[in-house]
Design a protein around this motif. Structure first.
Motif, PDB file in Angstrom:
ATOM      1  N   PRO A  59       0.796  -1.238   0.000  1.00 17.63           N
ATOM      2  CA  PRO A  59       0.000   0.000   0.000  1.00 17.63           C
ATOM      3  C   PRO A  59       0.823   1.280   0.000  1.00 17.63           C
ATOM      4  N   HIS A  60       2.098   1.196   0.379  1.00 15.49           N
ATOM      5  CA  HIS A  60       2.838   2.403   0.750  1.00 15.49           C
ATOM      6  C   HIS A  60       4.072   2.697  -0.100  1.00 15.49           C
ATOM      7  N   MET A  61       4.508   1.757  -0.907  1.00 13.94           N
ATOM      8  CA  MET A  61       5.762   1.948  -1.621  1.00 13.94           C
ATOM      9  C   MET A  61       5.771   1.117  -2.896  1.00 13.94           C
ATOM     10  N   GLN A  62       6.665   1.466  -3.796  1.00 12.11           N
ATOM     11  CA  GLN A  62       6.773   0.717  -5.041  1.00 12.11           C
ATOM     12  C   GLN A  62       7.317  -0.680  -4.754  1.00 12.11           C
ATOM     13  N   VAL A  63       6.666  -1.682  -5.325  1.00 12.32           N
ATOM     14  CA  VAL A  63       7.093  -3.071  -5.172  1.00 12.32           C
ATOM     15  C   VAL A  63       7.434  -3.630  -6.542  1.00 12.32           C
ATOM     16  N   ASP A  64       8.633  -4.170  -6.666  1.00  6.19           N
ATOM     17  CA  ASP A  64       9.082  -4.797  -7.913  1.00  6.19           C
ATOM     18  C   ASP A  64       9.606  -6.183  -7.558  1.00  6.19           C
ATOM     19  N   ILE A  67       3.281   8.616  -2.269  1.00  2.17           N
ATOM     20  CA  ILE A  67       2.688   8.108  -1.030  1.00  2.17           C
ATOM     21  C   ILE A  67       3.767   7.895   0.022  1.00  2.17           C
ATOM     22  N   LEU A  68       4.860   7.257  -0.361  1.00  6.38           N
ATOM     23  CA  LEU A  68       5.935   6.996   0.600  1.00  6.38           C
ATOM     24  C   LEU A  68       6.569   8.299   1.084  1.00  6.38           C
ATOM     25  N   GLU A  69       6.770   9.237   0.177  1.00  2.83           N
ATOM     26  CA  GLU A  69       7.337  10.538   0.559  1.00  2.83           C
ATOM     27  C   GLU A  69       6.427  11.251   1.554  1.00  2.83           C
ATOM     28  N   HIS A  70       5.115  11.197   1.291  1.00  5.31           N
ATOM     29  CA  HIS A  70       4.145  11.819   2.198  1.00  5.31           C
ATOM     30  C   HIS A  70       4.189  11.166   3.574  1.00  5.31           C
ATOM     31  N   GLU A  71       4.282   9.835   3.615  1.00  8.31           N
ATOM     32  CA  GLU A  71       4.318   9.125   4.897  1.00  8.31           C
ATOM     33  C   GLU A  71       5.609   9.414   5.663  1.00  8.31           C
ATOM     34  N   HIS A  72       6.722   9.505   4.951  1.00  4.94           N
ATOM     35  CA  HIS A  72       7.971   9.872   5.612  1.00  4.94           C
ATOM     36  C   HIS A  72       7.863  11.263   6.233  1.00  4.94           C
ATOM     37  N   ARG A  73       7.222  12.169   5.527  1.00  2.00           N
ATOM     38  CA  ARG A  73       7.059  13.529   6.036  1.00  2.00           C
ATOM     39  C   ARG A  73       6.175  13.533   7.289  1.00  2.00           C
ATOM     40  N   GLY A 108       4.847   4.752   7.590  1.00  3.04           N
ATOM     41  CA  GLY A 108       4.006   5.642   8.383  1.00  3.04           C
ATOM     42  C   GLY A 108       3.351   4.954   9.566  1.00  3.04           C
ATOM     43  N   VAL A 109       4.151   4.393  10.451  1.00  2.00           N
ATOM     44  CA  VAL A 109       3.662   3.713  11.651  1.00  2.00           C
ATOM     45  C   VAL A 109       4.458   4.214  12.852  1.00  2.00           C
ATOM     46  N   PHE A 119      -0.386   5.991   9.542  1.00  2.00           N
ATOM     47  CA  PHE A 119      -0.792   7.047   8.623  1.00  2.00           C
ATOM     48  C   PHE A 119      -0.886   6.512   7.190  1.00  2.00           C
ATOM     49  N   TYR A 120      -1.664   7.245   6.389  1.00  2.00           N
ATOM     50  CA  TYR A 120      -1.765   6.877   4.973  1.00  2.00           C
ATOM     51  C   TYR A 120      -1.909   8.138   4.141  1.00  2.00           C
ATOM     52  N   LEU A 121      -2.174   7.963   2.885  1.00  2.00           N
ATOM     53  CA  LEU A 121      -2.147   9.094   1.964  1.00  2.00           C
ATOM     54  C   LEU A 121      -3.180  10.164   2.272  1.00  2.00           C
TER      55      LEU A 121
END
Length: 409
Positions: free
Chosen positions: A204-209, A299-305, A333-334, A382-384
């Protein structure tokens, strides 16, 4: 699209709880759903509710097309090689159990090793405990550093040529730790083991490859990433899935049924017995469309902030202990914490009276609680759709909670 515009797309957030505006800080348990997902689910049930893969009528064809289109969206979302590697399940738990039973029972024997860590969710502990009991394999744990993270040195010492399965969560649902899965997969493969990833808190929170990670299996749930409940995904490398036997049998997954013997469909359908979770898969596809429009990097940048802001604000509260890395960039974001002399359930109850929803308990991670030397903790996730204002209200609520219990007791 800014954060406040995103927030408006989630109807449930526009309400009061106990006379206060809702502040939802429990997305690690389940995320809220945007209107785009809600509308897609409504459309399915109103306009083309039908079973898939069976009928040739118009509604059945439309449902099948949308269901399989969702599979392709998942494939692209995690960069799998083909749709044959994407199996729809009821969630992360079902996906991990499928690997433990279908792969594990055929490939492990007495004195083989299964390696996990102390931070794992119960869904990534119990299946391996049961597999170890049934096969005689040994379950081992990678130790944690003081901040709850895993060192590659400890991983190399724990994973040996006897290790056949390494299963680690990508992101901790308690500590927020982001684990070095690519490096752990390399260590596992060097020792001849397969790498299983609990991706419930990562997808949900970051790019997965999955190809870049080079994991063998990856499991995640739709309901934590703006999708419906009851739908999840098991990614598996085709070379493994082709050799694995289904663990559920019945309709949908069969090719031919005789009186004494039956044969299975090809991948991925041999693992999807019975009427599948049609609306859930279509809703997950809509959730992926939504997340990709926002951008996983954003999304990840927002959660880090938000995490950095929360760590700073919450650290100013005397008697409050925060668990996990102190650097926001090392966590998702936890924020898990305890307030001195106040039980986490009491903290959550007082906050709820202020309209603030957090989680309290052991978070399905009792071995980690023991490692932390606590019975339970409080957790804000937290989330987006969350904002700095949500954090401010959380901090104000924690201050009120502390004052309340100080004055009462």
């Amino acid at each position: 699209m800014n954060n406040y515009e995103v927030r408006k797309l989630f109807p449930i957030l526009d309400q009061e709880v106990n006379g206060h505006p809702l502040v939802y800080l429990d997305s690690a348990a389940t995320s809220q759903k945007p209107v785009q997902v809600i509308e897609v689910l409504d459309e399915y049930y109103r306009e083309y509710n039908s079973n898939v893969h069976r009928g040739v009528h118009t509604l059945g064809t439309r449902a099948t097309d949308r269901y399989e289109a969702a599979r392709e969206k998942v494939r692209k979302f995690i960069n799998a090689s083909s749709i044959e590697e994407i199996i729809f399940t009821r969630g992360t738990t079902t996906a991990l159990n499928t690997v433990a039973v279908s792969y594990g029972m055929e490939n492990l024997k007495e004195d083989d090793e299964i390696v996990i860590s102390y931070m794992e969710h119960h869904s990534n502990i119990i299946p391996w405990q049961q597999l170890a009991k049934r096969t005689g394999a040994k379950l081992k744990y990678i130790p944690l550093l003081e901040d709850g993270s895993i060192s590659l040195e400890d991983a190399r010492e724990t994973i040996t040529p006897k290790t056949k399965i390494v299963s680690i969560m990508y992101v901790s649902n308690v500590l927020g730790v982001i684990n070095p899965i690519k490096d752990l997969a390399a260590i596992a493969h060097e020792n001849g083991a397969v790498m299983v990833v609990d991706g419930a808190q990562a997808a949900p929170h970051m790019q997965v490859d999955v190809r870049d990670l080079n994991c063998d299996f990856f499991a995640f749930s739709g309901h934590k990433m703006c999708g419906p409940t009851g739908i999840g995904v098991l990614y598996g490398k085709r070379e493994h899935l082709e050799k694995m036997e289904p663990i559920e049998f019945g309709g949908e997954m069969i090719d031919f049924v005789g009186l004494q013997e039956s044969t299975w469909k090809e991948l991925p359908w041999k693992f999807e017995a019975g009427t599948p979770i049609i609306a859930g898969a279509i809703g997950l596809g809509a959730a992926i469309d939504f997340l990709e429009k926002i951008g996983t990097d954003n999304i990840l940048e927002h959660e880090h902030r938000l995490a950095a802001y929360a760590l700073e604000k919450m650290s100013s509260i005397e008697g409050l202990t925060i668990y996990g890395p102190k650097e926001a960039e090392k966590r998702a974001g936890v924020i898990t914490f305890n307030l001195e002399d106040v039980h986490p359930h009491d903290v959550a109850t007082v906050l709820d009276s202020e309209g603030i929803a957090i989680r309290a308990g052991h978070h399905c991670a009792q071995p980690l609680m023991k490692w932390l030397n606590v019975s339970s903790t409080a957790r804000a996730s937290f989330y987006l759709y969350n904002t700095e204002q949500d954090i401010d209200m959380l901090v104000d609520g924690l201050v009120k909670t502390k004052e309340y219990f100080t004055n009462v007791f």
